[in-house]
Design an enzyme around this catalytic site. Sequence first.
Site, PDB file in Angstrom:
ATOM      1  CB  SER A  31       8.877   5.739   4.144  1.00 44.56           C
ATOM      2  OG  SER A  31       8.895   5.443   5.588  1.00 44.56           O
ATOM      3  CB  THR A 165       3.045   4.659   7.719  1.00 41.14           C
ATOM      4  OG1 THR A 165       2.739   4.214   6.144  1.00 41.14           O
ATOM      5  CG2 THR A 165       1.910   5.776   7.981  1.00 41.14           C
ATOM      6  CB  THR A 183       3.127   7.731   4.664  1.00 34.83           C
ATOM      7  OG1 THR A 183       3.946   7.178   3.877  1.00 34.83           O
ATOM      8  CG2 THR A 183       1.962   8.051   4.061  1.00 34.83           C
ATOM      9  NE  ARG A 193      -0.607   4.569  -3.459  1.00 33.89           N
ATOM     10  CZ  ARG A 193       0.105   4.396  -2.173  1.00 33.89           C
ATOM     11  NH1 ARG A 193       0.705   5.485  -1.368  1.00 33.89           N
ATOM     12  NH2 ARG A 193       0.193   3.271  -1.796  1.00 33.89           N
ATOM     13  CB  THR A 216       3.143   0.200   7.995  1.00 30.00           C
ATOM     14  OG1 THR A 216       4.090   0.857   7.296  1.00 30.00           O
ATOM     15  CG2 THR A 216       3.839  -0.898   8.735  1.00 30.00           C
ATOM     16  N   GLY A 217       2.484  -0.693   5.143  1.00 31.94           N
ATOM     17  CA  GLY A 217       2.819  -1.604   4.266  1.00 31.94           C
ATOM     18  C   GLY A 217       2.119  -1.230   2.892  1.00 31.94           C
TER      19      GLY A 217
END
Length: 305
Positions: A31, A165, A183, A193, A216-217
């Site tokens: 990622s 991330t 990321t 995006r 992160t998330g």
Amino acid sequence: TAWRVLQLGGSELDAVERGCGQCEIDQCDGSVGYGGSPDESGETTLDAMIMDGNTMEVGAVADLRHVKNAIGVARKVIEYTKHTLLVGDSASLFAVRMGFPYEDLTTQKSLSVYSKWLNQSCQPNYWKNVVPDSSKSCGPYKRPEKVTCKEEQTISQRSFHNHDTIGMVVIGGSGTVASGTSTNGAVHKIPGRVGDSPIAGAGSYADSTAGGAAATGDGDIMMRFLPSYQAVEYMRMGTDPTVACQKVISRIQKYVPKFFGAVICANTTGSYGAACNKIPGFTQFRFMVSSPLLSQPTEQVVDCI
């Protein structure tokens, strides 16, 4: 890597840049860096930011294409421009001017992820309220004649492994704070995006008078709450780093109970903590700490709330 930079006399910003840059090279978790999280057109694009807690300068890039060292380019935004955030093809042109090689970020692995996604009718994706039905087929999508809004898909229905991330907070010996993120964003994202990672106060935040935080998330949700900025402000008021992180997560929970996310926090004295939102399959959050009190980098674990 970041800790070694500090020990060899490098600055806090150097440590953040080299530490996050190592993850870009290693393609951490699939990622971060090249060859992961292909977007809807099969391309990998990168987001990154770096922040100097002494000067409050931020350098960031988003939707960066064809350049692997996103955090390095973000650092150059601070050093060679009066801007904060550069995006898309123009960010890539800037990177090339700064001496970064122009490379393909696609790999066999990212192509296979993309191909598999196409074969399963482009599921999951990030469209809603469009025709054809985005939950059953691939686009191109368009706005329907008549809009009937249905509730947004909950994050637990998507794999939470498609958002991650490298987020880093560095506290120097004199209390100087720097932070950064890198990321390749959400897998199968709509081209163009941008998530929370390159947004100051969302992906990370650093203030040498208070502390630093990184998140992160699910960036599309988390960026709406500026969790890193909020956590630093809680620490400025004297809140313990763990509690500051928990308060930030709780604030988002009120609006989006099933979001996937975690925050790390550290204050200028070197105290640190983290918090995460508990959802099925994600009940603990792991993060790494290096400090003079530890003989080696150590994994820490917190239970989600």
